[in-house]
Design a protein around this motif. Structure first.
Motif, short mmCIF file in Angstrom:
data_model
loop_
_atom_site.label_atom_id
_atom_site.label_comp_id
_atom_site.label_asym_id
_atom_site.label_seq_id
_atom_site.Cartn_x
_atom_site.Cartn_y
_atom_site.Cartn_z
N ALA A 40 47.28 -31.72 -55.03
CA ALA A 40 48.09 -30.85 -54.19
C ALA A 40 48.26 -31.41 -52.79
CB ALA A 40 47.46 -29.46 -54.13
N MET A 41 47.41 -32.36 -52.41
CA MET A 41 47.48 -32.97 -51.08
C MET A 41 48.09 -34.37 -51.12
SD MET A 41 43.65 -31.94 -49.69
CE MET A 41 44.01 -32.36 -47.97
N THR A 48 46.36 -26.18 -43.79
CA THR A 48 45.11 -25.46 -43.57
C THR A 48 44.45 -25.18 -44.90
OG1 THR A 48 46.16 -23.29 -43.73
CG2 THR A 48 46.12 -24.34 -41.54
N SER A 49 43.21 -24.73 -44.84
CA SER A 49 42.52 -24.37 -46.07
C SER A 49 43.24 -23.23 -46.78
CB SER A 49 41.07 -23.98 -45.77
OG SER A 49 41.00 -22.90 -44.85
N VAL A 56 47.29 -24.12 -54.64
CA VAL A 56 46.58 -24.40 -55.89
C VAL A 56 46.30 -23.12 -56.68
CG1 VAL A 56 44.46 -25.40 -56.86
CG2 VAL A 56 45.59 -26.50 -54.94
N GLY A 57 46.18 -21.99 -55.97
CA GLY A 57 45.89 -20.73 -56.63
C GLY A 57 44.41 -20.46 -56.76
N VAL A 58 43.64 -20.81 -55.72
CA VAL A 58 42.21 -20.53 -55.70
C VAL A 58 41.86 -19.81 -54.40
CG1 VAL A 58 41.61 -22.48 -57.18
CG2 VAL A 58 41.77 -22.83 -54.73
N TYR A 62 36.27 -20.83 -50.51
CA TYR A 62 35.73 -21.99 -51.20
C TYR A 62 36.43 -23.27 -50.76
CZ TYR A 62 33.09 -19.11 -54.49
OH TYR A 62 32.19 -18.24 -55.05
N VAL A 63 37.74 -23.23 -50.63
CA VAL A 63 38.51 -24.41 -50.24
C VAL A 63 38.12 -24.87 -48.84
CG1 VAL A 63 40.83 -25.28 -49.76
CG2 VAL A 63 40.43 -23.86 -51.77
#
Length: 353
Positions: A40-41, A48-49, A56-58, A62-63
């Motif tokens: 994704a990067m 940003t996080s 990504v859909g998380v 955590y990210v």
């Protein structure tokens, strides 16, 4: 008890802190790979996080922690002015671009299997029983294919095959090729794509790998010219091959001499056995370097136990070196053994009767 040199102790502890950080970061690399965070990067856009988590859909919390750890490892870049993270082109090649010649993520899946299978290796140390390739965790099979494929993509068709006398011309005209110990078929498929007039046969004793290779060949559109079949290095069909190739697998075999004898019986009169093995010098002292460190570690956990689990159990190891490999070929009845070329990670040998 001898008194330690405190400066040397401090230096060793400092190295261990770095090694511990690498071990911890390795887990996070596989995590980011499985979640698609690196991919994704890949385009290098700073984010940003929260933006990455949304993409990504998380979950963002955590990210944020994952990104911070990757930035501390310098695997991801961070701009404290904008509070955004991004991948440089170099970082993207290593972590996000599957077909890059520098793609490295698969290596961490191999290491993951070492941690998971450590209790099995403890038992092997105590009993001497070995541990078969098929007895390892599944991440080893996927990781091995992903780790070695970039090197094959970079060197196999452009350097290794041309370094073998007369082989490229045969393949261009139309030859029969056996890829023994083919795993997921990355090397077989690459050769089939490069030489459309030739016919290829991939053999591996591990049935799940053969099934994966068949699917990969179909996806690549070369399944019509490749036959993948479950077979060992000592019983694959002998069919007068112009080339028999073994990529990074001879040292894993319990009876490499026996495998070499079977290859000799399987070759055409003017056929060639190509052996690709991990780069190694003949003397231990010359292998005490970063590449040797990786290969000796993998050999302890994977390669040597695989060999010792089989008949004969020669246990060549991943750092066998040219002299020991030459002896295997000579003991198998060959008269011609030549190092055709090498890279920092591999040696390529041309063997003929």
């Amino acid at each position: 008890m001898r008194e330690p040199d405190m400066q040397k102790l401090d230096a060793l502890v400092g190295r261990l802190v770095g090694d511990l950080g690498a071990a911890v970061t390795g887990v996070l690399v596989t995590l980011g790979d499985h979640l698609g965070l690196f991919r994704a990067m890949a385009d290098g856009t700073p984010m940003t996080s929260a933006e990455l988590a949304d993409k990504v859909g998380v979950k963002e919390r955590y990210v944020r922690e994952w990104l911070s750890a990757q930035a501390a490892a310098e695997y991801v870049s961070y701009d404290d002015k904008t509070e955004r993270f991004h991948l440089t082109p170099e970082q993207a090649m290593v972590f996000a671009e599957e077909n890059s010649p520098a793609f490295f993520t698969g290596a961490f899946e191999v290491v993951q299997s070492m941690w998971l299978d450590e209790p099995k290796i403890v038992n092997a140390f105590k009993t001497g029983s070995g541990l078969g390739w098929h007895e390892h965790s599944a991440c080893l099979f996927r990781g091995t294919e992903r780790f070695f494929r970039p090197g094959y993509n970079s060197h196999l068709v452009s350097e290794w095959i041309p370094a073998l006398k007369g082989i490229q011309e045969k393949l261009q005209a139309g030859a029969a090729v056996a890829d023994v110990g083919c795993g997921h078929g990355a090397s077989t498929i690459l050769m089939a794509q490069a030489y459309p007039n030739s016919t290829f046969f991939g053999f591996d004793y591990h049935l799940p790998s053969i099934e994966r290779a068949k699917a990969a060949a179909k996806d690549a559109g070369v399944d019509g010219r490749i036959t993948f079949e479950q077979a060992s290095a000592k019983d694959f069909p002998a069919a007068g091959y112009d080339l028999v190739a073994m990529f990074d697998c001879l040292h894993d075999m319990g009876d490499p001499v026996g495998a070499g004898k079977h290859v000799r019986e399987s070759l055409a009169d003017d056929g060639t056995w190509m052996i690709v093995e991990p780069f190694a010098h003949d003397c231990l002292k010359d292998n005490l370097n970063p590449v040797g460190r990786v290969y000796y570690g993998a050999s302890t956990m994977i390669c040597t136990p695989a060999s010792l689990s089989q008949e004969v159990g020669l246990g060549l190891g991943a750092q066998a070196g040219e002299m020991r490999l030459r002896k295997v070929a000579m003991d198998a009845g060959y008269s011609h053994f030549r190092k055709a070329t090498e890279t920092p990670f591999n040696m390529v040998f041309e063997v003929r009767a």
